[in-house]
Design an enzyme around this catalytic site. Structure first.
Site, PDB file in Angstrom:
ATOM      1  CE1 TYR A 153       2.944  -3.271 -11.759  1.00 54.30           C
ATOM      2  CE2 TYR A 153       3.004  -1.325 -10.428  1.00 54.30           C
ATOM      3  CZ  TYR A 153       3.374  -2.629 -10.622  1.00 54.30           C
ATOM      4  OH  TYR A 153       4.129  -3.266  -9.700  1.00 54.30           O
TER       5      TYR A 153
ATOM      6  CD  GLN B 269       2.898   3.910  -5.102  1.00 53.76           C
ATOM      7  OE1 GLN B 269       2.910   2.732  -4.765  1.00 53.76           O
ATOM      8  NE2 GLN B 269       3.979   4.556  -5.519  1.00 53.76           N
TER       9      GLN B 269
END
Length: 174
Positions: free
Chosen positions: A174, A103
């Site tokens: 984000y 990730q």
């Protein structure tokens, strides 16, 4: 059996899974302080693979050392020096016929300047995260393009290390 499809083979793109059990990303903080996959994090993911997951998605892995630190003891895919330990992680999971995705992550406005050694946090726009409470500096177009290249580099590192894919963490602002 109530959910027979759960134990059937699955596919994500060209990646074939032995079953449809997926362990999503969750933070452990078990990586080394330098971003390498520690023995502890390798054991953690291998134990989950041993439990018969079809796919494991790692916790966040930073792609930028300057502004991309989301936590201390966070996996890194910023440099080829991280590859040997990532290889060990991928191999430990593959030993149980489980696939693994790395990730990739940049925290944007959801990190703290103290984690960035006092540097101002950055984000696509100068919008403060209400949880963090620090005003980020807006990235320029050129900086955004450079950041995209860092995600590509992280994906290449994952591929070289033997990971089966990547997941781009793009939630929470984000």
């Amino acid at each position: 059996m109530k959910y027979p499809k759960l134990f059937e083979k699955g596919k994500i793109g060209k990646v074939e899974l032995k079953n449809r059990i997926v362990m999503p990303a969750m933070g452990t903080g078990f990586a080394s302080s330098t971003g390498e996959a520690s023995d502890e994090i390798i054991r953690f993911y291998a134990d989950r693979a041993k439990g018969d997951c079809g796919l494991i998605i790692t916790e966040i892995c930073r792609i930028d050392e300057e502004t991309g630190i989301g936590t201390s003891n966070q996996l890194c895919a910023t440099d080829s020096k991280h590859i040997p330990r990532l290889v060990r992680l991928a191999e430990a999971v593959h030993a149980y016929d489980t696939k693994i995705f790395l990730q990739l992550h940049h925290p944007g406005n959801e990190t703290m300047g103290r984690l960035l050694h006092g540097k101002q946090i950055v984000a696509p726009s100068a919008v403060m995260c209400k949880v963090i409470g620090e005003m980020p500096r807006a990235l320029s177009t050129e900086e955004v393009e450079a950041m995209a290249k860092k995600f590509v580099k992280g994906a290449v590192i994952a591929k070289v290390a033997g990971f089966d894919g990547v997941e781009i963490h793009a939630a929470h602002g984000y």
